[in-house]
Design a protein around this motif. Sequence first.
Motif, PDB file in Angstrom:
ATOM      1  N   TYR A 223      -0.254  12.279   1.784  1.00 40.89           N
ATOM      2  CA  TYR A 223      -1.047  11.978   2.923  1.00 40.89           C
ATOM      3  C   TYR A 223      -2.262  11.279   2.684  1.00 40.89           C
ATOM      4  N   VAL A 224      -2.847  11.398   1.740  1.00 42.78           N
ATOM      5  CA  VAL A 224      -4.091  10.915   1.232  1.00 42.78           C
ATOM      6  C   VAL A 224      -3.893   9.293   0.876  1.00 42.78           C
ATOM      7  N   ARG A 225      -2.950   9.142   0.359  1.00 41.13           N
ATOM      8  CA  ARG A 225      -2.485   7.833   0.093  1.00 41.13           C
ATOM      9  C   ARG A 225      -1.909   6.943   1.455  1.00 41.13           C
ATOM     10  N   THR A 226      -1.399   7.712   2.091  1.00 44.94           N
ATOM     11  CA  THR A 226      -1.242   6.987   3.575  1.00 44.94           C
ATOM     12  C   THR A 226      -2.247   6.634   4.209  1.00 44.94           C
ATOM     13  N   ALA A 227      -3.349   7.672   4.166  1.00 45.92           N
ATOM     14  CA  ALA A 227      -4.664   7.253   4.977  1.00 45.92           C
ATOM     15  C   ALA A 227      -5.236   6.255   4.379  1.00 45.92           C
ATOM     16  N   ARG A 228      -5.301   6.116   3.173  1.00 46.31           N
ATOM     17  CA  ARG A 228      -5.893   5.142   2.334  1.00 46.31           C
ATOM     18  C   ARG A 228      -5.064   3.829   2.937  1.00 46.31           C
ATOM     19  N   ALA A 229      -3.964   3.749   2.842  1.00 46.70           N
ATOM     20  CA  ALA A 229      -3.026   2.441   3.087  1.00 46.70           C
ATOM     21  C   ALA A 229      -3.304   2.242   4.250  1.00 46.70           C
TER      22      ALA A 229
END
Lengths: 325, 345
Positions: A223-229
């Motif tokens: 979910y952190v990666r998604t937020a970054r994306a």
Amino acid sequence: MLRFLVRRVLGAVLILFVISAVTFFLFFALPSDPARLSCGKGCTPELLATIHHNLGIDRPLPEQYWSFLTGIFAGRDFDGQWCSAPCLGFSFVNHQPVLDTLLNRFPATLSVALGAAALMLTVGVGLGLIAALRRGKTVDKVSMAACLVGASVQIYFFGIIARYLLVDELQWLPQPGYTSPFAAPGAWFGGMVLPWITLTVVNAATYARYTRSSMVDTLGEDYVRTARAKGLSSWGVYIRHAWRGAMTPVVTTFGIDLGLFLGGALITETTFNIHGIGKLAVDSVANSDLPMIMGTVLVAATAMVLASIAVDACYAVIDPRVRLR
Amino acid sequence: MNEPTGLAVTSDHRDTAGSSEEPPPDQTLAPAEVAGRSPTQLAWRRFRRDRTGVISGAVVLLFFLAGLGAPVIAALYGKDPYTTYGQNQPGLLNEFGYPAKPNGGIDGQFWLGLEPSLGRDVFTQLLYGIRTSLLISLAVVLIITTLGVLIGVVAGYTGRWVDFGVGRVIDVVLSFPSTLFFIAFIPVIQSLFVPPDQETPTWLRATTVILVLSAFGWAQIARLMRGQVLSLREREYIEAARIAGAGPGRIIRAELLPNLWTPILVSVSMTVPTYVTTEAALSFLGVGMVEPTPDWGRMIHRGAEVYSADLSYMLAPGLAMLVFVIAFNLLGDSVRDALDPRAHR
């Protein structure tokens, strides 16, 4: 939520009941006779019996425990001296009501606890965040080494060295001690700085380590990666997303620590001679003042169980995946 | 309540039977030199490569050796922790009872100086203090580990009402305010054994401290073990053993315990320093060891009374304990990394 609270509060009452019973029976059943202490040298069996009767310890144990319990809820009568509703009895040593002494001592303990808790949370979490974001760099290594030393040093050692340096040698701080914050805020703050610093140095390491390792973990989550994306800035990610998931172990430890402090930071209060609940407990043990010991044990145990309920309730607020039952 | 233990034991070791024969993954590339290595050997290899671990291990070993060899070292050094040299020999202490020489009276004769007012030798006190600390803390760790593993494994494996009952007892024990209970109960338990007008012998004091610390200490380990067993008992190899007709005793002994060694060892290495400092804290608060038993906590207690006039008397035990605890904590981290490389952060 309501169901959870009711269930946990009932559980807490049960635990307190067990703790009070265990404490009561261990102390009053055992042969350490408090009457002998107040009886002194010219003690006769008759005098001893009178003292026993006055203290109420000549009756059978279950009966004593029953009057102790009913005293808490309904008040009780001590040979003509009425002790009103939340009655914890009278001290064997100075014959003051236990509850009054506890209430009298509590502000000092509260001052130590709240200040130290705020400071150690800020310092610990701050250090952990910086270390996690600068992972592997010098800042990380230095702060983790500092944490290792902090976690290994003892309150009674660090506290006295700090007192020697900051109070006696450099004279940057006044002597530690409690004064009412309403009467003299400056003196209150000055007297509390040393206990706060000491508790922070000793405890902040745990927070820094938990924050660091769970930040490192959560920064790798999907979910952190998604937020970054989605295009969120790194700080936005850290603060809004990663930080929140990393807080669970910190909240647990914080709750336990705060519960312990509110029950009286025994060693800190003894080291700096602050007259709070902790110092009261140590002194009461030294004087075999059983009702007072019971009182301090109850305060400390209540603080612990309340803190543990608060921690569990906080989980639900922090982490939406947790559901309270 | 879900308390992080800080041990990070997410281990799922399946190295009960057979895995000692299979080559470790990093060795498969060079089959020429493959020799079977047991998990213990692998862990030992990993540990030896960890420089911090080896150094801290050496420091810890030094403390243990110093404690064991205390009488020999003291004999060679020519002093003991009880003689009041400062009072017997004029000139060592000044008129206020503090060491006449600077830095607490450190010189070639008294390596770490003299105790204020009584004038005993600090170095031998420190040396014998190691014995007191380690004897008490190791005894406590041994008792709580045995009890905790036993209770935790039985509760976790039996399940149902046994598990429920044990779980509630653990909850209650862990919500006792422990330091307060230690200081409150130790005098009470002592009065059980000794009439009030008699002197409590040192061994009895130590025993009481050990008993009271153990009475509250087992719960943490029991909870940890219970959690481990709960996840382990659902594994296929346990099921296989059960189907093959193994009884609960055999399953616990031969299947579960070998997989629990890692969390047990990690927990031991984390609890020893905790109990060294707890024991010292009790003596500092005045309920542990008392005069004239050499003890770090008692030395700090005395040192705290005279700190403004002679800081050096408390520096010696305080620093010794700091070094020991740091070394033991680092050793604990290395032991965990060596036994359980996947938990590495």
